[in-house]
Design a protein around this motif. Structure first.
Motif, mmCIF file in Angstrom:
data_model
loop_
_atom_site.group_PDB
_atom_site.id
_atom_site.type_symbol
_atom_site.label_atom_id
_atom_site.label_comp_id
_atom_site.label_asym_id
_atom_site.label_seq_id
_atom_site.Cartn_x
_atom_site.Cartn_y
_atom_site.Cartn_z
ATOM 1 N N THR A 297 9.606 31.761 19.227
ATOM 2 C CA THR A 297 8.748 31.968 18.223
ATOM 3 C C THR A 297 7.751 30.692 18.318
ATOM 4 O O THR A 297 6.560 31.046 17.662
ATOM 5 N N TYR A 299 6.115 29.984 20.927
ATOM 6 C CA TYR A 299 5.017 30.559 21.796
ATOM 7 C C TYR A 299 4.330 31.832 21.235
ATOM 8 O O TYR A 299 3.262 31.845 21.335
ATOM 9 N N LEU A 300 5.238 32.490 20.405
ATOM 10 C CA LEU A 300 4.507 33.686 19.820
ATOM 11 C C LEU A 300 3.529 33.258 18.702
ATOM 12 O O LEU A 300 2.404 33.597 18.566
ATOM 13 N N GLU A 301 3.760 32.055 18.156
ATOM 14 C CA GLU A 301 3.076 31.530 17.062
ATOM 15 C C GLU A 301 1.777 30.882 17.443
ATOM 16 O O GLU A 301 0.587 31.005 16.689
ATOM 17 N N ASP A 303 0.267 32.065 20.009
ATOM 18 C CA ASP A 303 -0.393 33.093 20.483
ATOM 19 C C ASP A 303 -0.644 32.923 22.073
ATOM 20 O O ASP A 303 -1.829 33.095 22.790
ATOM 21 N N PRO A 305 -0.137 33.573 26.020
ATOM 22 C CA PRO A 305 0.192 34.772 26.908
ATOM 23 C C PRO A 305 1.321 34.543 27.734
ATOM 24 O O PRO A 305 1.163 33.780 28.680
#
Length: 446
Positions: A297, A299-301, A303, A305
Motif C-alpha cells: 500500500t 507503493y500503491l498510494e 502511484d 509503477p
C-alpha cells in the motif's frame, strides 16, 4: 440457523449459539424498558478483549474489520488493544496468561506457537466447535492448518500468510529489457540470472539494482532462510529444539550469495536499514525490492509503477520463501464463561470473513472462501504471489524462535557483518551455529 455446541468450561453446561446470542439480545432489549434492573442487566453484556500488534496500514484495516463485527454483533462489546510490536507484545501476552488475566483473543505469529502452546498458555481448540463457527479444516489449506497444531491439537486459527516477495519497478525493468511481451517480468532462475537482472537494473538507475535492508534486525534472516530453504537445507534444529542440525555447507552457499550481492556485484549496500530500503525503491533509485509483502500500500498510494511476484528461484532446488502467519489464539484463563468462548469464536469468524480487507495490505488470506474468491483474484498486484501460501518456510519450532525473536536478531547481525565485509561467509556460518547452540543450551523460561 443450526444449533451450535458451546465451549464447555469447568462445570459448564452446553448451550447453543442461538440461545447464547438470543439471551444476550433479550437482556439488552430489557435495558430499553428502563427501571431498577438496568445495572444488573448491563453487567450481563458480553465483552471480548482482543490484543494485537498492528499499526500503520494494518491497524487501519483491522479497525475496518472490527467495525464490521461491532455492527453485526452489537450485543457484544469488543475492546481492541494494540501493543508494541515484537518482544514487548509477546512478553506481556505471556505474563498475562501466566497471571490468569489474559485477553479473550490475541494475535500470535505462527512461528511463536512453540513458545506458548507447550507452556499451557493457549486453549486447544475443538475442530468440531470450529466447524460450527464456519472455521473447520476445510476452510484452510491443509499445510496452513497443520502449522497451527501442536502435538496434534489445534491451538491457532490462521488469518494470513505473509511471505518474503520480490517487488520490481516496471519502468526501470522495461528500460533494462527485463520485461516480456506481456509487460511482466521475465522469469529469473539461478544465481547468475538474478544477479544479471539486478546489474541491468543498476545500469538504468545509476544507483542500485536492489533495494534491501541488511542493517536490520530481521531482513538478513529472512533472506538467508529463504535461500537456505531453496537449497533444501535440513531443519536447523531438531524437532525438540535440543540439538543444532544446521547443514553448514548449504548455509554457506546462502551466505556467499548474500555477500556477492553487496561485495562482488555491488547491486545493494550493506549499510541500508529498513526505512532506507523503502525510500530507495520509492524514489526509483533501485529496480528491485526484496521485502515482506506488507509495503504494497505504501507503493500503491505513491502511484509508483511497480508490480510484485514470488521471491525468485535463486537456487532452483525448492522454490520456497521465508514467511510467517498471523493467527488468532485464545489464551488460557483460570476460569471461563462458556458464553465468552462462543463470543470469542464469533469474533474470530467475523474477522476471517472480512479478510479481503486484510488482503488489500498484501497478506495472503488464509480463509479459503476469501482466498478462492473472484474479488481476491482480481486484487492486483496482491494476488500475484498467492500461490506460495502453502510453499513457504516458517522459522524453526523453538521457544526462542519466531518473528521479532532473539534468534532472528542475532543471526541477522552475523549475516549483516558478512555482507558488510567484516567477516567471511564461513565465519558467519560458524557464528550462526554458535548462536543456535547458545540458545539451545538456555533452559526454557516457562
Amino acid at each position: 440457523m443450526p444449533r451450535r455446541r458451546a465451549y464447555a468450561g469447568s462445570g459448564a453446561s452446553l448451550i447453543s449459539r442461538r440461545s447464547f446470542l438470543g439471551g444476550v439480545a433479550a437482556a439488552l432489549g430489557g435495558l430499553m424498558l428502563g427501571g431498577c434492573g438496568v445495572t444488573s442487566l448491563a453487567a450481563e453484556r458480553l465483552v471480548v478483549d482482543f490484543w494485537n500488534l498492528f499499526g500503520g496500514g494494518d491497524g487501519a484495516r483491522l479497525d475496518e474489520m472490527e467495525r464490521a463485527f461491532r455492527e453485526s454483533r452489537p450485543e457484544v462489546r469488543l475492546n481492541s488493544t494494540t501493543l508494541a510490536w515484537g518482544a514487548p507484545y509477546y512478553t506481556k501476552l505471556a505474563m498475562s496468561a501466566v497471571g490468569g488475566r489474559p485477553p479473550d483473543v490475541a494475535i500470535l505469529h505462527q512461528s511463536r506457537l512453540a513458545a506458548y502452546a507447550p507452556a499451557g498458555l493457549l486453549e486447544p481448540l475443538d475442530p468440531q466447535l470450529l466447524s460450527e463457527f464456519d472455521m473447520g479444516p476445510d476452510s484452510f489449506l491443509p499445510e496452513v492448518l497443520e502449522a497451527s497444531r501442536y502435538e496434534g491439537e489445534i491451538y491457532a486459527i490462521p488469518l494470513d500468510t505473509h511471505p518474503f516477495v520480490q517487488y520490481y519497478n516496471t519502468d526501470i525493468c522495461k528500460e533494462a529489457g527485463l520485461l516480456g511481451p506481456d509487460g511482466e517480468l521475465k522469469p529469473l532462475e539461478g544465481p547468475d540470472a538474478v544477479i544479471d537482472a539486478l546489474k541491468r537494473a543498476k545500469e538504468v538507475t545509476g544507483d542500485l539494482g536492489l533495494s534491501f535492508y541488511p542493517a536490520d534486525d530481521a531482513g538478513p534472516w529472512r533472506l538467508w532462510y529463504t535461500l537456505y530453504g531453496q537449497l533444501d537445507g535440513e531443519a536447523i534444529l531438531s524437532p525438540d529444539a535440543r540439538e543444532v542440525t544446521l547443514d553448514e555447507e548449504k548455509a554457506l552457499r546462502a551466505v556467499e550469495f548474500m555477500v556477492a550481492l553487496a561485495q562482488d556485484a555491488e547491486v545493494v549496500r550493506a549499510n541500508i536499514d529498513y526505512g532506507g530500503s523503502v525510500a530507495q525503491f520509492l524514489s526509483g533509485r533501485a529496480g528491485f525490492h526484496w521485502n515482506g509483502e506488507w509495503e504494497v500500500t505504501t507503493y500503491l498510494e505513491a502511484d509508483l509503477p511497480f508490480s510484485m511476484l514470488p521471491f525468485p528461484n535463486v537456487f532452483g532446488e525448492n522454490h520456497v520463501s521465508q514467511a510467517d502467519r498471523h493467527t488468532f489464539v485464545i489464551p488460557t484463563q483460570s476460569s471461563r464463561d462458556p458464553r465468552s468462548m462462543e463470543a470469542a469464536l464469533e469474533f474470530i469468524s467475523s474477522m476471517l470473513k472480512s479478510s479481503l480487507i486484510w488482503a488489500k495490505g498484501g497478506h495472503i488470506p488464509a480463509y479459503l472462501p476469501v482466498a478462492n474468491s473472484d474479488e481476491y483474484r482480481e486484487l492486483k498486484p496482491q494476488s500475484n504471489y498467492a500461490g506460495v501460501a502453502d510453499n513457504v518456510v516458517i522459522d524453526p519450532i523453538a521457544w526462542f524462535s519466531g518473528s521479532g525473536s532473539t534468534m532472528e536478531q542475532r543471526a541477522s547481525a552475523a549475516f549483516q557483518s558478512a555482507m558488510a565485509g567484516g567477516i567471511s561467509p564461513r565465519q558467519a556460518v560458524v557464528r550462526l551455529r554458535t548462536i543456535l547452540q547458545e540458545l539451545v543450551n538456555i533452559p526454557k523460561p516457562i
